[in-house]
Design an enzyme around this catalytic site. Structure first.
Site, PDB file in Angstrom:
ATOM      1  CD  GLU A 238      32.794  19.536   1.408  1.00 35.75           C
ATOM      2  OE1 GLU A 238      32.920  20.779   1.421  1.00 35.75           O
ATOM      3  OE2 GLU A 238      31.714  18.968   1.656  1.00 35.75           O
ATOM      4  CB  CYS A 239      34.257  14.155   5.181  1.00 32.74           C
ATOM      5  SG  CYS A 239      34.259  13.241   6.747  1.00 32.74           S
TER       6      CYS A 239
END
Length: 440
Positions: A333-334
């Protein structure tokens, strides 16, 4: 069939806008109440990773995010009820302005802090930055009082007051409109917590955190009527309905966890554990190898761009993750997504080689803000679910995408329903996106 669950007395700390002093007030109140012997439960409105970590340090209890746009109501109701068990007072830190949210509603609201006030019955304490104004502050506060049904503004804490005379002018005007002033905080530059581009510097990175929290509590104790604060808190309640679950990505989860990868929602970790999953942390910055017996590797968001050189040199980690991804899923994530990519260009323009499980190339040499709620529909079977499954979450990053050659992971829309082009990536058993998943 739904049932009503009682909640302890609580207060929501709101403000007309960001930068008014909500975090300073919240942290000071949490520690000051704890020092007085209260068992105080913190919450944070909205998708924020950093403030809840400070809440934990200040209150000594886990802080959870609650979000009316991105989280199903039964999930929120369950969190409020379960986390508040054993607490004698609840303090909720709002986000942005008290009534601020997006235009189109999500699960049960538009993301505003006032949604939680209306849903629970907890009144709000308004933090007003009165620098540059006096009686006008009362007009601002009065507008808050009647703006929305089932929302109570119980009192006001004045921030950045200039003198006793200034305080008197503002307080008399507020009293005249029916709002008690329960505190007046003088301007104090030394109380400002350090910041970086995604908000405050993380709690574990903040030097002398304990002494800073004690100083904040001293400041609040000296300038806020703490007895009145406790008196204004009112019991709340939630109409819970059927319980909901969040499926963990695997039975045994190798979780990247250090200064570069710390953005994990506490409610997700709690839900995974409640479903029977084991979470085994490892540190990419220390070149630690993820648990070889894990079912999945989860790389959360954080600040890999600040540690890109160390991550590029973590050869043991890279080798182990590449081997792991041959047979089992890896998700990022990210910040974790960027680390799974091929390369990351830092703010000074230097490119660092990342793990290379995805073809993604990102850069911080020219920052571009990407911020907002997201609705995602899964395209192909993956660790997050099956085709057609819907996820809600948000993005908050400054990275620019140089190249993203892999197949998309999602159909992605913003809170207005607009189709977005950055749809994540999938290659083999590796997936990733800039989306921070809040609810599934």
């Amino acid at each position: 069939m739904s049932e009503t669950s009682p909640l302890p007395p609580g207060l929501i700390i709101g403000a007309p806008r960001s930068g008014s002093g909500k975090t300073t007030v919240t942290l000071g109140l949490l520690r000051a109440l704890k020092r007085r012997g209260h068992s105080v439960q913190p919450f944070k409105c909205g998708p924020d990773y950093i403030d809840p970590a400070f809440h934990v340090a200040a209150a000594g209890r886990e802080s959870f995010n609650v979000d009316s746009w991105a989280m199903r109501w039964p999930l929120v109701a369950g969190l409020l009820s379960h986390a508040s068990n054993g607490a004698d007072i609840v303090i909720v830190e709002g986000l942005m302005g008290f009534y601020d949210g997006v235009v189109q509603p999500g699960h049960w609201g538009n993301g505003a802090s006032s949604d939680l006030a209306a849903a629970t019955g907890w009144p709000a304490i308004l933090v007003l930055d009165v620098s540059g104004q006096s009686q006008t502050a009362a007009a601002v506060a009065r507008g808050f009082m009647n703006f929305r049904d089932r929302v109570e503004i119980a009192g006001v804490i004045l921030n950045r007051v200039g003198s006793a005379r200034h305080t008197r002018f503002v307080s008399e005007a507020l009293t005249a409109v029916g709002l008690p002033v329960v505190g007046a905080l003088p301007r104090e530059a030394n109380l400002v917590l350090p910041e970086r581009h995604l908000g405050l510097v993380q709690a574990e990175e903040t030097a002398e955190l304990e002494s800073r929290l004690e100083t904040l509590a001293d400041f609040i104790d000296a300038n806020v009527d703490m007895a009145r604060i406790v008196e204004l808190a009112k019991p709340g309640s939630v109409n819970s309905g059927p319980s909901v679950t969040i499926r963990p990505p695997g039975q045994r989860i190798a979780l990247a966890r250090d200064a570069a990868f710390s953005f994990v929602y506490p409610h997700l970790l709690a839900a995974w554990r409640e479903a029977g999953a084991e979470i085994v942390p490892f540190s990419p910055l220390a070149d630690e190898v993820p648990d070889a017996t894990a079912d999945v590797i989860w790389m959360p968001g954080g600040y890999p761009e600040l540690h890109a050189g160390r991550l590029a040199a973590a050869d043991r980690l890279k080798s182990a993750m590449r081997k792991f991804a041959e047979t089992r899923p890896v998700h990022g994530e990210c910040g974790g997504y960027m680390t799974l990519g091929t390369g990351l260009v830092d703010a000074s323009g230097v490119r660092h080689e990342m793990i290379g499980l995805l073809g993604l190339e990102t850069s911080f040499a020219k920052r571009k803000l990407n911020l907002g709620y997201r609705k995602a529909e899964i395209v192909e079977p993956c660790v997050l679910g099956n085709p057609g499954d819907q996820l809600t979450g948000h993005e908050f990053h400054y990275a620019s995408v140089i190249s993203s050659p892999d197949a998309p992971l999602f159909h992605l829309r913003d809170s207005d329903g607009n189709i977005l082009t950055q749809r994540g990536s999938r290659r083999g058993l590796t997936t990733g996106s800039f989306l921070h998943v809040v609810d599934v």
